[in-house]
Design an enzyme around this catalytic site. Sequence first.
Site, PDB file in Angstrom:
ATOM      1  N   SER A 197      40.847 -15.613  -1.779  1.00  0.00           N
ATOM      2  CA  SER A 197      40.443 -16.251  -0.529  1.00  0.00           C
ATOM      3  C   SER A 197      40.541 -17.756  -0.660  1.00  0.00           C
ATOM      4  O   SER A 197      40.291 -18.320  -1.705  1.00  0.00           O
ATOM      5  CB  SER A 197      38.999 -15.870  -0.195  1.00  0.00           C
ATOM      6  N   ASP A 200      31.167 -20.580  -7.849  1.00  0.00           N
ATOM      7  CA  ASP A 200      31.724 -20.666  -6.502  1.00  0.00           C
ATOM      8  C   ASP A 200      30.602 -20.750  -5.484  1.00  0.00           C
ATOM      9  O   ASP A 200      29.815 -19.822  -5.333  1.00  0.00           O
ATOM     10  CB  ASP A 200      32.590 -19.432  -6.248  1.00  0.00           C
ATOM     11  N   HIS A 251      35.904 -21.167  -6.839  1.00  0.00           N
ATOM     12  CA  HIS A 251      36.575 -20.385  -5.810  1.00  0.00           C
ATOM     13  C   HIS A 251      38.087 -20.406  -5.969  1.00  0.00           C
ATOM     14  O   HIS A 251      38.759 -19.414  -5.732  1.00  0.00           O
ATOM     15  CB  HIS A 251      36.186 -20.955  -4.441  1.00  0.00           C
TER      16      HIS A 251
END
Length: 527
Positions: free
Chosen positions: A244, A466, A518
């Site tokens: 993502s 993250d 992330h």
Amino acid sequence: MALFGSLLASLAAALSIALLCGLDAYSGVEARRTFPTRDQIQARQLEAAKRYNVNNLLKAQQFPKNELFVASNAGASGPSASVQNITFKNPLASHFWVNGTSIPFVDWDVGPSWAGLLPISSAANETRKLFFWFFPPAEGGSLDDLILWTNGGPGCSSLLGLLQENGPISWQHGQAKPTPNQYSWTKISSMLWVEQPVGTGYSQGTPTAQNEEDVAAQLVGFLKQFLHVFSELKGKKFYLTGESVRIFTRRHYPMFTKTFGNIADYIYTHPTLLDLELQGIWMGDPVIGWFVTQEQIPAVDFVHKYEHVFAFNQTFLKYLDDTALKCGYTGYQQKYATYPPKGPLPLPGHDTFADPGCDVWDDIFNAVLIVNPAFNCTGSLTSIRCYGTFLVSRDGSFFALQTTPTYFDRLDVKQAIHAPLNSTWQICTDINVFPNGDASLPPTFTVLPNVIEKSKKAIIMHGLADYVLIADGMTWAGKQGFQTPIANDSFIVDGIGALGTVHEERGFTYYEVVLSGHMFVFAFIPI
């Protein structure tokens, strides 16, 4: 016993520091009369880095499994690892061939690859095209497998993944130029990076997708055209992988990483469309549930875990605690995140994003930028960019000042990889790839359970540093969540030790990786 373990851990840490600094732990004061030189420290660091070898990392996470490669080619790295060439008979393939010695700023022969635009359908008037970059495997890698990688957003370029995460070329934070990536996934398989959906990166055409199923159908349409040109790849064992990437338009732009599950589900429910054998999925830091349960509820606990990084004053910390209590976030995980779960995770209020006055995620993000404008919301907690380093040309100075244009917007780069010369490349597009919005539900409630049940391997990895996407539970194979607890320090890499946790139940494997943010594990820990 606990005290003994703590003392043992402290002793081990002290010995490690002593060894790193070049001291003999048993030599006493005499060994500390001189401090090691920079070269001596660097030599020890390089020796320690050898623990992160391909063999250990592949044994820690074998996906796809390739025992032959693990045994025979784990030591290969960089330009010394030869590439397996694949001969494509279709004359059209030659139009996409990339000369591995002519990629700007890459000063070694990467080997053959193929890149360019292909349409999402066979219609004569089709204007929507996706950009791809395909690499065959390195020597020892499997010719039977094909891994597709895409970054999320939606609308963020997969070329970010290629050059900063798992491709054969690595251009990381602070590097003045690219270097070979010894952890490239091309060492285990053929790799296909695709910029999707329409509107992303170099991809062309006007976005028309109304939901995630449309995106899945368009990618499958592209893959059909890809296999027409590169027909020698038909019948391969196929893996969908990616991560993502957040576009910060928040509630007004649905940004769930739903596409992965929908693509896999679309292939499983339309098995005759593609001449590929889908084996499973690998997702990094996906949003699979409601925003409120996956980001808002854990946010304040995340701040307390890293208080020394956020550096908030006590007044603001009290505000966060009071807000979390008012909004039903306090104690939520302790009450509902049990093994096995007591039932479906309830909303703490009425809104799947956040009730009025309960958006602590944005409160935290806005406040930390006052304290630390360099706060990295998607990578390591102390890095300088929200989306990682933009791959750009350099001015040659010691500080490697960034100049324009960005790397993938350079004319010579576009020419080398057959990208459209008149396009303006962006790492995350300003184009709304869902022109009328995306009303698709999170995959937890729709396609993901079916995908897990039909896959031979389904993996989700989460970076514990993250702040953007924080781990959440889901339901699959007739049961909600894991039935047994996740053991601490259960993700073990030979020669290194514990790098997080891993848990597997009912065909689904979940990893949590320490020191990783992330943008994902590969930029921080090469797993």
